[in-house]
Design a protein around this motif. Sequence first.
Motif, short mmCIF file in Angstrom:
data_model
loop_
_atom_site.label_atom_id
_atom_site.label_comp_id
_atom_site.label_asym_id
_atom_site.label_seq_id
_atom_site.Cartn_x
_atom_site.Cartn_y
_atom_site.Cartn_z
N UNK A 116 -49.07 -1.78 -8.44
CA UNK A 116 -50.49 -2.06 -8.19
C UNK A 116 -51.37 -1.76 -9.40
N UNK A 117 -50.88 -0.90 -10.30
CA UNK A 117 -51.65 -0.60 -11.51
C UNK A 117 -51.41 -1.63 -12.60
N UNK A 118 -50.51 -2.57 -12.33
CA UNK A 118 -50.16 -3.59 -13.32
C UNK A 118 -50.56 -4.98 -12.81
N UNK A 119 -51.53 -5.01 -11.90
CA UNK A 119 -52.00 -6.26 -11.30
C UNK A 119 -50.83 -7.09 -10.77
N UNK A 120 -49.82 -6.41 -10.23
CA UNK A 120 -48.68 -7.09 -9.65
C UNK A 120 -47.66 -7.61 -10.66
N UNK A 121 -47.95 -7.43 -11.97
CA UNK A 121 -47.00 -7.92 -12.98
C UNK A 121 -45.77 -7.02 -13.01
N UNK A 122 -44.62 -7.61 -13.13
CA UNK A 122 -43.39 -6.84 -13.18
C UNK A 122 -42.93 -6.64 -14.62
N UNK A 123 -43.23 -7.64 -15.43
CA UNK A 123 -42.76 -7.64 -16.81
C UNK A 123 -43.93 -8.03 -17.71
N UNK A 124 -44.19 -7.26 -18.76
CA UNK A 124 -45.21 -7.71 -19.70
C UNK A 124 -44.84 -7.37 -21.14
#
Lengths: 90, 261
Positions: free
Chosen positions: A13-21
């Motif tokens: 949730x702290x990554x706006x739902x992103x899993x990989x960046x």
Amino acid sequence: MSVKVKIPSLLNKYANGQELLEVEGYSLIECTRNLVIQLPGLKRWLYDKQGELRPQVWFFINGERIYDDEFTKSLNDGDELFFLLASGGG
Amino acid sequence: MIKCHGIGVVDMFTEDELVRYERQIIIPGWGEQGQEKLKKAKVVVAGAGGLGSAILNYLAVAGVGSIRVIDGDTVELSNLNRQILHSEKDIGRKKVDSARDKLQSLNPHIEIEAIGEVITEDNVFEMVGDYLIVDALDNLPARYLLNRVAVQRELTLFHGAVYGFEGRATTIIPGKTPCIKCLYKDVLPGKIPVVGVIPAVIGCIQATEVIKYVVGIGELLINRLLIYDGLGQKFTEARLKQDPHCEECRLPRSFTIGDER
Ligand SMILES: [Zn+2]
């Protein structure tokens, strides 16, 4: 140089739902610093009040656990950084 | 005991036991020899909570011959969302007592030893003895104590831990893999969120490791961390290694002749 960072689902949730960046940086220390600039919500999970990386965070480079003295080691373009929070539930 | 034609592992088992374990004995590589190894195995499970509930139930029904359960707590209502060893009627009882009753009714052919004490520096060596160690604890200080016994006596330790919808497991063989102190420098503070299915999954993975280790089949989680993410419904794996600076398993033990007492 950029490194792929995988976010644990606990902190999704702290990554706006992103899993990989993608994060810029030549070492783990630089990558985590840039990661929390990109995603400020992760900061308190990765760093303590003194600004040090928390001992509760386990870091993995390309799937292998690494310890403190490897945090400044240089990374390669495309390396994958993954981290977990250590928890003691039973 | 049935005696048939002199020697053979069959002597170890009653007819009832052979029927009870039939479905696992027919697994390739298991056989009556494998079942005999399980019957002779001595396993200590530290913690009769969420992880312990899964581990103990499955080690008991698999036929592990000597199981020692350690837990100093009593059953509380707030345990019952996950600790399926215990029932509402057990509230207020020692967890090890309710565990022993449940396990003994599941399998009367094994021995269950209940130790209703908190693990301390003074009692941990005696409590563990030379048993295989299953870590089903909920706190790091007690895990460090179990780990110390494992490292000093070179006993295999089956580790599991959970948080919320996530859990991990690994199998620790002192000298060959990292120890608990290599891996854990600290843990997240505060009350740990847990949904019962997660310690059930992780506890079953630990129990699977114990069974394979004893029977001598399959691949163990050696230098491998298996991570279960229940929300994403994914298993991932990471490679582990010893911390070269670990104060428990890497520093040479500094005994000189003069120190010996
Ligand atoms: Zn160690």
